[in-house]
Design an enzyme around this catalytic site. Structure first.
Site, short mmCIF file in Angstrom:
data_model
loop_
_atom_site.label_atom_id
_atom_site.label_comp_id
_atom_site.label_asym_id
_atom_site.label_seq_id
_atom_site.Cartn_x
_atom_site.Cartn_y
_atom_site.Cartn_z
N LYS A 115 -13.03 4.40 -0.39
CA LYS A 115 -13.39 2.96 -0.99
C LYS A 115 -14.65 2.91 -1.41
O LYS A 115 -15.61 3.73 -1.15
CB LYS A 115 -13.32 1.96 0.29
CG LYS A 115 -12.35 2.13 1.19
CD LYS A 115 -10.81 1.57 0.57
CE LYS A 115 -9.94 2.08 1.62
NZ LYS A 115 -8.51 1.88 1.10
N ASP B 146 -9.45 4.54 18.40
CA ASP B 146 -10.41 4.58 17.12
C ASP B 146 -9.87 5.90 16.25
O ASP B 146 -10.07 7.12 16.56
CB ASP B 146 -11.61 4.76 17.46
CG ASP B 146 -12.91 4.80 16.48
OD1 ASP B 146 -12.38 4.72 15.25
OD2 ASP B 146 -13.86 5.03 16.81
N ASP C 246 -4.05 2.79 14.85
CA ASP C 246 -4.35 1.60 14.81
C ASP C 246 -4.59 0.62 15.61
O ASP C 246 -3.58 0.72 16.51
CB ASP C 246 -3.47 0.91 13.24
CG ASP C 246 -4.29 -0.07 12.47
OD1 ASP C 246 -5.14 -0.88 13.14
OD2 ASP C 246 -4.40 0.25 11.34
N SER D 161 0.94 -1.24 0.18
CA SER D 161 0.07 0.03 -0.07
C SER D 161 1.07 1.20 -0.15
O SER D 161 0.39 2.15 -0.48
CB SER D 161 -0.90 0.15 1.28
OG SER D 161 -1.63 -0.98 1.34
N PRO E 53 -0.13 -2.24 8.69
CA PRO E 53 1.25 -2.52 9.10
C PRO E 53 2.35 -1.41 9.04
O PRO E 53 3.23 -1.17 9.71
CB PRO E 53 1.87 -3.86 8.68
CG PRO E 53 1.28 -3.60 7.30
CD PRO E 53 -0.07 -3.05 7.26
N GLY E 54 1.73 -0.38 8.36
CA GLY E 54 2.89 0.88 8.17
C GLY E 54 3.32 1.32 6.77
O GLY E 54 4.24 2.01 6.49
C1 LIG Z 1 -5.97 -1.15 4.28
S1 LIG Z 1 -5.27 -1.08 6.04
C2 LIG Z 1 -4.10 0.01 6.12
C3 LIG Z 1 -2.91 -0.44 5.43
C4 LIG Z 1 -1.72 0.68 5.69
N1 LIG Z 1 -2.39 2.07 5.06
C5 LIG Z 1 -0.42 0.30 4.98
O1 LIG Z 1 0.01 0.79 4.10
O2 LIG Z 1 0.28 -0.49 5.58
C6 LIG Z 1 -6.47 -0.69 7.14
C7 LIG Z 1 -6.16 -0.59 8.36
O3 LIG Z 1 -7.41 0.32 9.13
C8 LIG Z 1 -7.48 -0.17 10.50
N2 LIG Z 1 -8.92 0.22 10.99
C9 LIG Z 1 -10.00 0.11 10.63
N3 LIG Z 1 -10.80 0.75 11.22
C10 LIG Z 1 -10.27 1.64 12.06
C11 LIG Z 1 -10.64 2.69 12.82
N4 LIG Z 1 -11.73 2.82 13.01
N5 LIG Z 1 -9.65 3.21 13.51
C12 LIG Z 1 -8.17 2.96 13.15
N6 LIG Z 1 -7.87 2.16 12.62
C13 LIG Z 1 -8.55 1.38 11.83
C14 LIG Z 1 -7.29 -1.72 10.40
O4 LIG Z 1 -6.95 -2.12 11.40
C15 LIG Z 1 -6.28 -1.75 9.01
O5 LIG Z 1 -4.95 -1.94 9.78
#
Ligand SMILES: C[S@@+](CC[C@H](N)C(=O)[O-])C[C@H]1O[C@@H](n2cnc3c(N)ncnc32)[C@H](O)[C@@H]1O
Length: 349
Positions: A300, A255, A235, A183, A217-218
């Site tokens: 999305k 959150d 996260d 990502s 994961p970052g």
């Molecule tokens: C698509 S992944 C992100 C990938 C990240 N951008 C990367 O490059 O590694 C979406 C993330 O959003 C987190 N997530 C979902 N709902 C959330 C919330 N309400 N608050 C914070 N994190 C949330 C999930 O745990 C997940 O790790």
């Protein structure tokens, strides 16, 4: 030369048809859009002479959301041998161009054809230069040849400053081995697309702070850290150790939709998989409430009417900022690294 060809991500042809039809209507250019599903392109056929040129003149390519590339022109059938002579003959009615890109559609057939394009480009370029059809000049239009097969090509052109910044709208970004997820390329592409390179030092500086919502994961945090920023990563999931080791990242398991920083930050980025309306409302609060100056958020789009949904949300954002009496530049694009999603960039002016 009255057809506008538009490349896109396979599966988004309907969005491109809707979007270009909207823009043509806005400009009073009569025509109709058509596309085959999953063909990775659409065509807008103009019904009056000069229509395609007028459409391109009245529309900045970068402001289109779903098209990855565009060109005005016509299809040309090619023989199996001596394609160059046939191309030269057809190009006699085109203006002299200042650069040349050979392109294919983003499909399996297109990928197979790219080998042919690589081999064909050198001899074609030489022949065009010799015939005076191609001279190196950035102020002249670019010749865009999109091969549908070895026997059919769209002979197109576009102003070099009003088209995709990369052939087929695909940036050649190298995946950084240390990045924790693929990502990461989404945010890197967003910066290349939305921020002029000469402004990177000022707008992505190591004196800045950033927040990454849904960070684990970052991959996106990695991009902020790479620019030397201090990052708050939000996260419940775990962040890559390599990022935490940099000392630049604070990880909070809270959150992302309710948490706000105590002090304003420079950047907020968000890649949470959520309903786009909720993400849009959240970024409106961040920018509108002065919590950040710039933001990149991914919307999305799992629904059917994806173009209509994006338009509705962009309009809602514009109205909300107008109501707050603040100026915000909003841009939105389906980037090459986006899947069922688009990327929005917002900047408080
Ligand atoms: C698509 S992944 C992100 C990938 C990240 N951008 C990367 O490059 O590694 C979406 C993330 O959003 C987190 N997530 C979902 N709902 C959330 C919330 N309400 N608050 C914070 N994190 C949330 C999930 O745990 C997940 O790790």
């Amino acid at each position: 030369m009255n057809t506008l060809l538009l490349h896109c991500r396979p599966g988004f042809e309907g969005e491109v048809c809707a979007e270009i039809s909207d823009q043509a209507a806005r400009l009073g250019v009569a025509g109709y859009a058509k596309a085959k599903p999953n063909s990775a392109h659409a065509e807008f056929t103009c019904l009056e002479p000069g229509g395609a040129e007028r459409l391109m003149q009245g529309q900045r390519f970068n402001r289109l959301i779903f098209p990855r590339q565009w060109a005005r022109g016509d299809y040309l059938q090619l023989p199996e041998t001596d394609r160059i002579s046939v191309l030269l003959q057809a190009l006699a009615s085109y203006p002299v161009c200042g650069s040349l890109w050979l392109e294919v559609f983003d499909t399996n057939d297109g990928k197979e054809l790219s080998n042919f394009c690589k081999k064909f480009e050198g001899p074609l370029r030489k022949a065009l230069e010799k015939a005076g059809r191609l001279v190196e000049d950035a102020s002249k239009p670019r010749l865009l040849l999109t091969f549908k097969s070895g026997r059919e090509v769209f002979l197109g052109m576009a102003e070099a400053d009003n088209q995709a910044p990369w052939p087929m709208g695909i940036p050649r970004l190298k995946f950084p081995r240390e990045a924790p997820s693929r990502s990461t390329l989404k945010l890197e592409e967003a910066w290349h697309f939305f921020i002029p390179r000469e402004q990177w030092d000022a707008r992505l500086s190591d004196e800045m702070t950033g927040v990454d919502l849904g960070a684990a994961p970052g991959g996106w945090t990695y991009q902020l850290v790479r620019r030397g920023m201090l990052v708050t990563a939000i996260d419940n999931g775990p962040m890559a150790e390599s990022l935490m080791d940099t000392g630049l990242v604070t990880h909070l398991m809270v959150d992302g939709f309710t948490w706000k920083p105590k002090q304003p930050v420079d950047w907020m980025v968000c890649d949470i998989v959520e309903k786009p309306a909720r993400t849009a409302a959240m970024v409106e609060e961040w920018i509108g409430g002065g919590h950040c100056r710039e933001a990149v958020v991914n919307l999305k789009l799992p629904m059917k009417q994806r173009y209509a949904e994006v338009c509705k949300l962009l309009q809602r954002l514009q109205d909300a900022f107008a109501e707050r009496r603040i100026k915000v530049a909003i841009a939105c694009k389906q980037l090459y690294h986006d899947r069922e999603e688009v990327t929005c960039h917002l900047r408080r002016l």
